[in-house]
Enzyme design. Structure first.
Site, PDB file in Angstrom:
ATOM      1  CD1 TRP A 166      -3.220   0.925   0.578  1.00  0.00           C
ATOM      2  CD2 TRP A 166      -1.945   2.377   1.701  1.00  0.00           C
ATOM      3  NE1 TRP A 166      -3.932   2.096   0.720  1.00  0.00           N
ATOM      4  CE2 TRP A 166      -3.173   3.002   1.403  1.00  0.00           C
ATOM      5  CE3 TRP A 166      -0.977   3.092   2.389  1.00  0.00           C
ATOM      6  CZ2 TRP A 166      -3.458   4.309   1.778  1.00  0.00           C
ATOM      7  CZ3 TRP A 166      -1.252   4.400   2.759  1.00  0.00           C
ATOM      8  CH2 TRP A 166      -2.485   4.995   2.462  1.00  0.00           C
TER       9      TRP A 166
ATOM     10  N   GLY B  58       5.286   0.217   7.362  1.00  0.00           N
ATOM     11  CA  GLY B  58       5.377   1.350   8.273  1.00  0.00           C
ATOM     12  C   GLY B  58       5.852   2.587   7.534  1.00  0.00           C
TER      13      GLY B  58
END
Length: 593
Positions: A71, A98
């Site tokens: 993503w 992250g």
């Protein structure tokens, strides 16, 4: 939000195994994907933009490999930005979930040292930092693990990082915030962002704690504390989910499968969650200030809870969206209770303010969460596992109604009437089951046929149904890309009614409670301005142009009323040709800010 899957063990088609794991994790991100395996010639790498779909990989057999489904955060959706990333030598491969908040500073330093970075991602700096730390190291597995430890301590933000070393033939991982789960298989070791992806291989798992790192070889796994380098322990758990729960079965999509699972989940909650509801009620009674927080669908469930505790137990609860709670923590005390709602238990906008509230204010934390061993599950003083099973569709459905059921039972337990709460949840389960029969499904499909090409849909509710309107709007906009908005029914004349045009679909939640007369009056005003009125109600009204009948279940109406909107979102998605399980720009678990 990205998906990570890795394997260390026997020689086999590791690339195919990893790709299958990524397919099970693709709901965490589907902008691009990639796989890397270690061979005698070094690291063999493939990566590609777009959803995985029916993709296959043709790579040499190996004993060590990992993959990533992305993503996008830093950098666009390109082949170069897809993970895994390599260092300049091609010895090291890295994947990451992250955000590295100081990556620009680290990148500039690496460029000044002569490194060639090919992507725009923050992740790639880790590969090159590892290259610096392993110069002259040779093939020492422990040395490579220590190199990652030194690199990880340079990273700012909440991250999970994994790296392969083709020289020593090992995998290392470190985490702070983003989830990682280790699986113990008979043929080797597995590591994943989500325990559900491990089900085809093992149910024996360890959830990696923040501040821990792993060294994984064919011979075994060792854990260390990132800050000190000292050995750390791993707590082994047994997953209760079955593989069948995580599979599509005979359903065409996970969204419709998970909608249909709700009656059995609600009945299970009524039968098994009484003790947890009682404990949670006792914690609320003993607190001096109770706060519900959540994000997205969980926030809508938390808002519903605020109404439920007011009307059932005459108990005041404060509600805040998780991402805003950090700005409302000034008045918390050690006597405060924060109840956090999250399907994944990894939602960063919930976890981050909770860490601060526990550390600085000493608050007590309870959690309603669906994933055993998740960050929220482990950090809470008391956790209620929802028992909804794996939820693979990006849209939350069964976890939402499960949260509502637990909150409803807790409110009744707080008022000394737990058995009434249980009975109401069972009635709601029957009501949901009735909605899923062919007759109602046909009505929803016919409605979707009438409104699928509309640009706007508006939804109104009052009281308990206000949050139902918000949740229904969220479901529709998430998966159809139609602009849908939910409003409090009393706010129409304060500006909202200006949006109504001839034929505008207006969904009205009208349960048989004290809000019914007022909400129907508002519906009449919408109709007078040209609105096409769709009623979700136990009783038909003359104001409705289209009626979807639902069971009259009193305080459990938000549970039943959620389902027609879920079905409508699904039917609209099919009609509009969008992906009901993987909507654009979204991921299941929001682990980055």
């Amino acid at each position: 939000m990205c998906g990570i899957f890795g394997y260390v063990g026997k020689d086999r088609d590791v690339a195919g195994l990893v790709l299958d794991g990524l397919k099970r994790l693709e709901y965490r991100g589907y902008d691009s994907w990639g796989v890397a395996v270690v061979t005698d010639e070094g690291i063999n790498l493939t990566k590609q933009v777009g959803k995985i779909g029916d993709a296959q990989v043709n790579m040499p057999d190996s004993f060590l490999g990992f993959g990533h489904t992305r993503w996008a955060t830093h950098g666009g959706v390109t082949d170069y930005n897809a993970h895994p990333h390599l260092d300049c030598t091609g010895r090291i491969a890295v994947i990451h979930n992250g955000i590295i908040e100081n990556f620009s500073e680290l990148r500039n330093k690496l460029l000044s040292q002569g490194h060639k970075l090919r992507s725009e991602t923050d992740t790639e700096v880790v590969a090159h930092l590892l290259e610096e730390e392993t110069k002259g190291l040779g093939s020492d597995p422990a040395g490579f693990a220590d190199a990652l430890r030194r690199v990880f301590m340079q990273l700012e933000g909440m991250n999970a990082v994994m790296a392969l070393d083709s020289s020593s033939g090992v995998m290392v991982a470190a985490k702070n915030g983003s989830p990682l789960v280790l699986g113990y298989g008979e043929d080797g070791y597995y590591i994943s962002s989500d325990a559900s992806a491990l089900l085809p291989h093992t149910r024996k798992v360890a959830f990696i704690a923040d501040g821990q790192m792993l060294l994984i070889t064919r011979e075994g796994v060792s854990a260390r504390d990132i800050q000190t380098g000292d050995p750390a322990s791993l707590e082994v758990s047994q997953l209760e989910w079955s593989l069948e729960q995580a599979e599509l079965g005979d359903y065409p999509h996970y969204l419709i499968k998970e909608i249909h699972e709700q009656p059995s989940i609600l009945r299970s909650i009524a039968m098994t969650q009484g003790e947890n509801a009682t404990t949670l009620a006792e914690m609320m009674r003993a607190s001096y200030g109770t706060f519900f927080i959540g994000c997205g669908t969980a926030a809508n469930a938390a808002l519903t809870g605020q109404y439920l505790f007011s009307r059932i137990a005459r108990f005041h609860v404060n509600f805040a969206v998780g991402s805003e709670f950090g700005y409302l923590e000034h008045f918390l005390t050690p006597q405060s209770l924060v109840i956090a709602l999250s399907q994944s238990g990894e939602t960063i906008d919930v976890i981050e303010p909770l860490i601060k509230a526990k550390k600085e204010k000493g608050v007590q934390v309870a959690a309603l969460v669906n994933v055993l061993g998740s960050t929220l599950y482990r950090m809470a003083d008391f956790s209620v596992l929802l028992g909804a099973g794996p939820e693979k569709c990006v849209l939350a459905t069964k976890s939402y109604t499960a949260k509502l059921a637990v909150l409803l039972m807790t409110a009744y337990a707080l008022d000394g009437r737990l058995d009434e709460g249980k009975e109401l949840v069972l009635r709601a389960a029957d009501g949901v089951e009735e909605l899923l029969r062919d007759g109602i499904r046909d009505k929803v499909e016919a409605l979707a046929e009438r409104i699928y090409d509309r640009e706007h849909i508006f939804l109104i509710g009052r009281g308990l149904s206000y949050s139902s309107a918000l949740e229904a709007a969220l479901k529709i906009k998430e998966v159809t890309y139609i602009h849908a908005e939910g409003f409090a029914g009393g706010e129409l004349k304060h500006g909202v009614i200006a949006l109504i045009e001839q034929g505008t679909p207006c969904i009205v939640f009208a349960p048989s409670d004290e809000t019914q007369a007022a909400i129907l009056s508002g519906a009449q005003e919408l109709k007078a301005r040209g609105g096409f009125i769709i009623g979700i109600s136990p009783k038909c009204s003359d104001v409705f142009d289209y009626w979807i009948p639902v069971a009259d279940v009193g305080d459990a109406s938000p549970i039943v009323n959620a389902v027609p909107a879920q079905l409508l979102a699904y039917c609209l998605s099919i009609k509009r040709g969008t992906d009901p399980d993987k909507p654009r720009n979204l991921a299941k678990s929001v682990t980055v800010k």
